[in-house]
Design an enzyme around this catalytic site. Structure first.
Site, short mmCIF file in Angstrom:
data_model
loop_
_atom_site.label_atom_id
_atom_site.label_comp_id
_atom_site.label_asym_id
_atom_site.label_seq_id
_atom_site.Cartn_x
_atom_site.Cartn_y
_atom_site.Cartn_z
N ILE A 15 0.83 -1.22 0.00
CA ILE A 15 0.00 0.00 0.00
C ILE A 15 0.86 1.26 0.00
O ILE A 15 0.49 2.28 -0.61
CB ILE A 15 -1.02 0.00 1.16
CG1 ILE A 15 -2.15 0.98 0.87
CG2 ILE A 15 -0.37 0.30 2.52
CD1 ILE A 15 -2.94 0.69 -0.35
N SER A 37 11.99 0.83 6.74
CA SER A 37 11.42 -0.48 6.43
C SER A 37 12.56 -1.48 6.53
O SER A 37 13.69 -1.18 6.14
CB SER A 37 10.86 -0.45 5.01
OG SER A 37 9.75 -1.28 4.88
N ARG A 38 12.25 -2.67 7.06
CA ARG A 38 13.32 -3.65 7.29
C ARG A 38 13.89 -4.19 5.99
O ARG A 38 15.06 -4.47 5.87
CB ARG A 38 12.81 -4.80 8.16
CG ARG A 38 12.34 -4.37 9.53
CD ARG A 38 11.47 -5.43 10.15
NE ARG A 38 10.43 -5.87 9.20
CZ ARG A 38 9.66 -6.93 9.35
NH1 ARG A 38 9.78 -7.68 10.42
NH2 ARG A 38 8.76 -7.24 8.44
N LYS A 91 -5.28 2.03 7.85
CA LYS A 91 -6.34 1.23 8.47
C LYS A 91 -5.88 -0.23 8.54
O LYS A 91 -5.12 -0.65 7.67
CB LYS A 91 -7.67 1.36 7.73
CG LYS A 91 -7.63 1.12 6.23
CD LYS A 91 -7.47 -0.19 5.60
CE LYS A 91 -8.03 -1.47 6.07
NZ LYS A 91 -7.80 -2.56 5.07
N ASP A 169 -10.16 -7.41 7.00
CA ASP A 169 -9.21 -6.39 6.49
C ASP A 169 -9.86 -5.59 5.35
O ASP A 169 -9.89 -4.36 5.42
CB ASP A 169 -7.88 -7.03 6.08
CG ASP A 169 -6.92 -5.98 5.54
OD1 ASP A 169 -6.30 -5.27 6.35
OD2 ASP A 169 -6.84 -5.82 4.30
P1 NAP Z 1 2.40 -5.58 2.99
O1 NAP Z 1 2.60 -5.45 1.53
O2 NAP Z 1 2.60 -6.89 3.66
O3 NAP Z 1 3.37 -4.47 3.63
C1 NAP Z 1 3.41 -4.17 4.96
C2 NAP Z 1 4.85 -3.86 5.32
O4 NAP Z 1 4.91 -3.79 6.75
C3 NAP Z 1 5.80 -4.96 4.94
O5 NAP Z 1 6.29 -4.79 3.65
C4 NAP Z 1 6.88 -4.87 6.02
O6 NAP Z 1 7.97 -4.10 5.53
C5 NAP Z 1 6.21 -4.14 7.18
N1 NAP Z 1 6.12 -5.06 8.32
C6 NAP Z 1 5.52 -6.28 8.34
N2 NAP Z 1 5.70 -6.86 9.53
C7 NAP Z 1 6.43 -6.01 10.28
C8 NAP Z 1 6.96 -6.06 11.59
N3 NAP Z 1 6.77 -7.12 12.38
N4 NAP Z 1 7.66 -4.99 12.03
C9 NAP Z 1 7.86 -3.90 11.24
N5 NAP Z 1 7.41 -3.82 9.97
C10 NAP Z 1 6.69 -4.86 9.50
O7 NAP Z 1 0.94 -5.08 3.42
P2 NAP Z 1 0.07 -3.95 2.77
O8 NAP Z 1 -0.89 -4.56 1.82
O9 NAP Z 1 0.92 -2.83 2.32
O10 NAP Z 1 -0.79 -3.55 4.06
C11 NAP Z 1 -0.28 -2.73 5.08
C12 NAP Z 1 -1.45 -2.01 5.73
O11 NAP Z 1 -2.12 -1.25 4.74
C13 NAP Z 1 -2.48 -2.96 6.34
O12 NAP Z 1 -2.95 -2.47 7.55
C14 NAP Z 1 -3.59 -2.99 5.29
O13 NAP Z 1 -4.86 -3.21 5.87
C15 NAP Z 1 -3.51 -1.58 4.74
N6 NAP Z 1 -4.04 -1.45 3.38
C16 NAP Z 1 -3.67 -2.31 2.38
C17 NAP Z 1 -4.23 -2.19 1.12
C18 NAP Z 1 -3.86 -3.10 -0.04
O14 NAP Z 1 -4.55 -3.08 -1.08
N7 NAP Z 1 -2.80 -3.89 0.05
C19 NAP Z 1 -5.19 -1.20 0.87
C20 NAP Z 1 -5.49 -0.29 1.89
C21 NAP Z 1 -4.92 -0.44 3.13
P3 NAP Z 1 9.49 -4.52 5.89
O15 NAP Z 1 9.54 -6.02 5.87
O16 NAP Z 1 10.30 -3.88 4.82
O17 NAP Z 1 9.72 -3.95 7.26
#
Ligand code: NAP
Length: 309
Positions: A15, A37-38, A91, A169
């Site tokens: 996101i 970011s890690r 969110k 979610d």
């Molecule tokens: P994602 O692609 O899995 O990315 C989340 C990032 O968070 C990971 O790349 C990771 O980056 C970091 N992370 C994960 N675990 C962690 C930990 N234990 N400590 C620190 N950093 C950590 O997920 P996403 O889809 O972007 O979703 C993230 C948020 O955005 C969620 O709350 C989701 O509900 C919201 N969201 C997502 C979308 C969508 O379409 N995907 C739409 C709207 C809102 P590093 O490994 O580099 O640290």
């Protein structure tokens, strides 16, 4: 407040890349200074592995936008507020309801803005729908929020862990719209949750809400849907039927399309964050998360076949 907010972005995943970085780049009120970011880096700015490193190395930062997974939201937001930064939360705003209330108190004590975002509320049809419904007699509401989890959340293990919400979610996006557009408060009466036998969070949920007038408000969330997503809210009133579809992008009243303008959810979120920081206010509406917490409290659970990505 300075004319430009010096911003850090934390948790550079799907996101952050798809929506936050383009929205920040397009908003003259923000200057992106750094990322944390890690496993990822943001091009053209300084990068750190953790928010703690970012906060220590960038004392001039005004604000952070937290885009990591909900399970780490509290600690990141707390550290940022304690360091005197304004905070924008993706969110859901936290893994529990109470942790977000604590953050709101902390932001207030520190005189910083906390913005718990609900991107779907900035879908173009939402405010027009709210205005149209404000004076109407609501007879029933039906929410259908269905998509293919493999298309939208491939290999997102966190989403199946406690605090990851599973089908809530995306479902919480529908609840963020419904809580915004309906003129009266409503509450959950019962819920059915379908949980894969190898996972902690539901793959599907049916929710049965009502209000103080016994209005039926039903929602079906399902991740076992085909590739054409169904993100729709239909409200039947005493004087017409309103339908929001495509997640709030389209609005129809009695079958006729209403012109609501182009899609700009994330640009709208950053405009709102700028306003909040500039005016010293916070915006923390927990109702969508409270409804999800109630579903997890009241839900009747059915084990279903294991889910493998
Ligand atoms: P994602 O692609 O899995 O990315 C989340 C990032 O968070 C990971 O790349 C990771 O980056 C970091 N992370 C994960 N675990 C962690 C930990 N234990 N400590 C620190 N950093 C950590 O997920 P996403 O889809 O972007 O979703 C993230 C948020 O955005 C969620 O709350 C989701 O509900 C919201 N969201 C997502 C979308 C969508 O379409 N995907 C739409 C709207 C809102 P590093 O490994 O580099 O640290």
């Amino acid at each position: 407040m300075a004319q430009q907010i010096r911003l850090g972005i934390v948790g550079v995943g799907k996101i952050a890349r798809d929506q936050h970085l383009p929205a920040i780049a397009a908003n003259a009120g923000f200057r992106l200074i750094a990322g944390a970011s890690r496993n990822a880096q943001v091009e053209g700015v300084r990068n750190y592995k953790t928010i703690q490193e970012l906060l220590a190395a960038e004392p001039d930062l005004d604000a952070v936008s937290l885009c990591a997974t909900p399970q780490v939201r509290f600690e990141q937001a707390r550290d940022a507020l304690l360091a005197g930064k304004h905070v924008m939360l993706e969110k859901p705003p936290g893994a529990s309801v109470v942790e977000v209330k604590l953050l709101a108190e902390l932001a207030n004590e520190r005189g910083r803005s906390l913005f718990a975002t609900w991107h779907s509320r900035h879908a173009p049809g939402v405010e027009t729908a709210r205005a149209w419904l404000a004076e109407r007699d609501i007879k029933s509401v039906q929410v259908l929020w269905k998509e293919d989890v493999r298309k939208w959340h491939p290999n997102q293990d966190w989403i199946w862990q406690p605090g990851g919400l599973g089908v809530f979610d995306p479902g919480i996006n529908a609840l963020s719209i419904v809580t915004r557009i309906l003129p009266r408060a409503f509450f959950l009466k019962s819920a059915e949750l379908w949980v894969p036998s190898n996972r902690q969070t539901p793959i599907a949920a049916n929710l049965n809400f009502t209000d103080d007038r016994d209005t039926p408000i039903r929602a079906e969330f399902d991740w076992r849907h085909g590739s054409e997503e169904l993100w729709q809210i239909e409200v039947t009133t005493g004087s017409g039927v309103l339908r929001l579809s495509q997640g709030g992008k389209l609005l129809h009243i009695d079958g006729a399309a209403v012109n609501v303008g182009p899609e700009r959810e994330y640009p709208g979120l950053y405009e709102r964050f700028f306003e909040l920081v500039s005016s010293g206010a916070s915006d923390v509406d927990l109702r969508p998360l409270e409804h999800v917490a109630d579903a997890l409290l009241l839900g009747h659970r059915h084990a279903v076949e294991a889910f493998v990505d």
